[in-house]
Design a protein around this motif. Sequence first.
Motif, short mmCIF file in Angstrom:
data_model
loop_
_atom_site.label_atom_id
_atom_site.label_comp_id
_atom_site.label_asym_id
_atom_site.label_seq_id
_atom_site.Cartn_x
_atom_site.Cartn_y
_atom_site.Cartn_z
N ALA A 183 -2.20 -6.35 -2.35
CA ALA A 183 -2.21 -6.21 -0.89
C ALA A 183 -3.46 -6.85 -0.29
O ALA A 183 -3.39 -7.54 0.74
CB ALA A 183 -2.13 -4.73 -0.50
N CYS A 190 0.83 -1.21 0.00
CA CYS A 190 0.00 0.00 0.00
C CYS A 190 0.87 1.26 0.00
O CYS A 190 0.51 2.26 -0.63
CB CYS A 190 -0.94 -0.01 1.20
SG CYS A 190 -2.26 -1.24 1.09
N VAL A 228 -2.48 -2.35 -4.77
CA VAL A 228 -3.53 -2.42 -3.75
C VAL A 228 -4.27 -3.74 -3.85
O VAL A 228 -4.59 -4.38 -2.83
CB VAL A 228 -4.49 -1.23 -3.89
CG1 VAL A 228 -5.70 -1.41 -2.97
CG2 VAL A 228 -3.79 0.07 -3.56
#
Length: 262
Positions: free
Chosen positions: A215, A90, A212
């Motif tokens: 993640a 992130c 993202v």
Amino acid sequence: MTSKTATLAAPRTGFVQAMLIMGMFYFIFGFVTWLNGALIPFLKLACQLTDSQSLLVTFAFYMAYLFLSLPSSFILEKTGFKNGMAVGLCVMALGSLVFIPAANSRSFGMFLTGLFVQGAGLALLQTAAVNPYVSIIGPIESAAQRISIMGICNKAAGAISPLILSTIVLKNAESLEAQVAVTTDAATKAGLLDTLASRVIGPYIVIAVLLVAFALFISRSSLPNIETAPEEAGTGSTGTKKDWALTRTSGWAYFACSCMWA
């Protein structure tokens, strides 16, 4: 009592899955690192830099390793390896998004900020989370072999990223540079450079979205989580404060390895 920092014992299927995920991480390391290195000619033209100023591109990126390699280990004490990986991704995504206002304003300082933030995320991932994770995911005797395999993923990404940059961002850059060189009108010249700078926005938005998404995948995956905080020392050689010290200081060793790979 054995600490959770001991070598991870996982079924064969779990080991293969973990290695594949780690390979994806190393591919990201190589892709972002080599992509940023290839940004030098782009930023030199878009921001009208001197040769000395263009050297700050890689300097800002690797300075993040110097400042974040040791603090990253303390972050992992709070998050654990698995969540630490998600946090690092992130942070890298945030650094990629900084490229949007940097490109819109053609601000070299903001570009350097984005590179530093990306480097900070990589420092958290590479020197404190992923490299030690690869070391403990299987037998310690074969840890060097696993690191070597991961290096192949790193180099493969390094071969791909410059091609993508040259195709999308630096396409017709030589003709544009020639136009800028002969243009005397300041407004026209600024328009040409703004057009060039805007090319970087799309690719880095895609990079941010993918980081993202990865993640989220990591945080919800079955990848075993390794708590980094040491427990009371028990019998055997694993789980002791000595082992934890070796884990934390490995950040400096992997910082050196990452510099050699880059």
